[in-house]
Design an enzyme around this catalytic site. Structure first.
Site, PDB file in Angstrom:
ATOM      1  N   ASP A 248      64.416 -21.945  37.175  1.00 45.02           N
ATOM      2  CA  ASP A 248      65.470 -21.969  36.158  1.00 45.02           C
ATOM      3  C   ASP A 248      66.777 -22.528  36.708  1.00 45.02           C
ATOM      4  O   ASP A 248      66.926 -22.727  37.913  1.00 45.02           O
ATOM      5  CB  ASP A 248      65.687 -20.557  35.571  1.00 45.02           C
ATOM      6  CG  ASP A 248      65.675 -19.460  36.634  1.00 45.02           C
ATOM      7  OD1 ASP A 248      65.885 -19.771  37.821  1.00 45.02           O
ATOM      8  OD2 ASP A 248      65.451 -18.298  36.263  1.00 45.02           O
TER       9      ASP A 248
ATOM     10  N   HIS B 182      62.721  -9.079  33.088  1.00 46.86           N
ATOM     11  CA  HIS B 182      62.635 -10.532  32.875  1.00 46.86           C
ATOM     12  C   HIS B 182      62.064 -11.239  34.093  1.00 46.86           C
ATOM     13  O   HIS B 182      62.216 -10.784  35.225  1.00 46.86           O
ATOM     14  CB  HIS B 182      63.963 -11.130  32.402  1.00 46.86           C
ATOM     15  CG  HIS B 182      65.039 -11.290  33.428  1.00 46.86           C
ATOM     16  ND1 HIS B 182      66.289 -10.711  33.300  1.00 46.86           N
ATOM     17  CD2 HIS B 182      65.085 -11.996  34.584  1.00 46.86           C
ATOM     18  CE1 HIS B 182      67.034 -11.057  34.340  1.00 46.86           C
ATOM     19  NE2 HIS B 182      66.330 -11.828  35.134  1.00 46.86           N
TER      20      HIS B 182
HETATM   21  C1  GLP Z   1      67.972 -13.908  37.859  1.00 46.30           C
HETATM   22  C2  GLP Z   1      66.950 -15.024  38.031  1.00 46.30           C
HETATM   23  C3  GLP Z   1      65.560 -14.466  38.126  1.00 46.30           C
HETATM   24  C4  GLP Z   1      65.530 -13.402  39.201  1.00 46.30           C
HETATM   25  C5  GLP Z   1      66.413 -12.260  38.789  1.00 46.30           C
HETATM   26  C6  GLP Z   1      66.412 -11.114  39.779  1.00 46.30           C
HETATM   27  O1  GLP Z   1      68.089 -13.501  36.559  1.00 46.30           O
HETATM   28  N1  GLP Z   1      66.977 -15.991  36.979  1.00 46.30           N
HETATM   29  O2  GLP Z   1      64.654 -15.519  38.420  1.00 46.30           O
HETATM   30  O3  GLP Z   1      64.227 -12.950  39.400  1.00 46.30           O
HETATM   31  O4  GLP Z   1      67.737 -12.768  38.675  1.00 46.30           O
HETATM   32  O5  GLP Z   1      67.330 -11.380  40.795  1.00 46.30           O
HETATM   33  P1  GLP Z   1      67.484 -10.521  42.082  1.00 46.30           P
HETATM   34  O6  GLP Z   1      66.385 -10.930  42.989  1.00 46.30           O
HETATM   35  O7  GLP Z   1      68.836 -10.933  42.606  1.00 46.30           O
HETATM   36  O8  GLP Z   1      67.439  -9.088  41.716  1.00 46.30           O
END
Ligand code: GLP
Length: 237
Positions: A67, A138
């Site tokens: 993304d 998500h």
């Molecule tokens: C964002 C990204 C996701 C990721 C999520 C969790 O929203 N678009 O792809 O998995 O954050 O992030 P983190 O690993 O910092 O908890």
């Protein structure tokens, strides 16, 4: 779905990096789906350390990021493009022509989404995709309510996701939209490895583990895939 619980974040990162290494050793032309976020940083650190000892690790590997924010220039420190350069691309022998991130500044974002899907198809499809997990379940930027067969498209970010990522935009406007691979795109990957660590992922992990399959919990789509490995640390379970 296979689950592995690692003692801590370091062990989780080490395990994820060894899976990635095995994949590119077995197939030096592998096509990878790559995440951003805090969770995969340890995996990327280990890839960089290992690549500094080896020659030509990534030379023929192709990558597609999950993304990117819309309206944020690639050079902006909060962009996922900047994240990937900083945490991986600038430090390993990946061919820049083989690294792909949706163009959040495209004049026609919908056309960019279609182009991204075509590029993945032209590369032969994703062989191995790593995912993080949002605390609301998500995956990539597919928020609750996303049908499981949707592909790359422009999405509005939820207030909770914007809040979770606000530190990257200190003092500036937090983006409201992103381009994301769809859950359908992700499910077409031949293998998937989901990484989740830390106490703040506990509820999401428990919900995924429950086996419930609902579009209100995007990660639950992974139950329908035949080759998914979930790596969690003890703090998150
Ligand atoms: C964002 C990204 C996701 C990721 C999520 C969790 O929203 N678009 O792809 O998995 O954050 O992030 P983190 O690993 O910092 O908890």
């Amino acid at each position: 779905m296979i689950w592995e619980t690692l003692p801590n974040y370091d062990a989780l990162s080490q395990r994820a990096a060894s899976i990635l290494f095995d994949a590119i050793r077995n197939d030096p032309r592998a096509v990878l789906g790559l995440p951003t976020g805090r969770t995969p940083m340890g995996m990327y650190d280990r890839m960089i350390a290992e690549c500094s000892r080896q020659y030509h690790c990534f030379r023929e590997v192709t990558t597609f990021n999950l993304d990117e924010y819309v309206g944020i220039p690639r050079e902006h420190p909060g962009s996922y493009c900047a994240f990937m350069k900083h945490h991986l691309f600038d430090h390993v022998d990946l061919d820049p022509a083989r690294t792909h991130i949706p163009d959040g500044m495209a004049a026609d974002p919908d056309a960019e989404c279609a182009r991204y899907e075509r590029r993945i198809a032209t590369a032969g499809g994703l062989d191995l995709t790593f995912l993080g997990l949002g605390s609301n379940g998500h995956i990539a930027f597919n928020e609750p309510g996303t049908p499981f067969d949707w592909h790359t498209r422009v999405v509005a970010l939820t207030p909770s996701t914007r809040k979770a990522n606000e530190s990257l935009f200190a003092g500036g406007d937090i983006p409201t939209r992103a381009i994301t691979m769809g859950i359908g795109t992700i499910l077409e990957s031949r293998r998937i490895v989901l990484l989740a660590g830390g106490k703040n992922k506990h509820d999401a992990i428990a919900r995924l583990q429950s086996g419930e399959q609902s579009i209100e919990f995007p990660a639950s789509a992974l139950w329908s895939h035949e080759d998914v490995l979930v790596l969690v640390d003890r703090a998150s379970v």
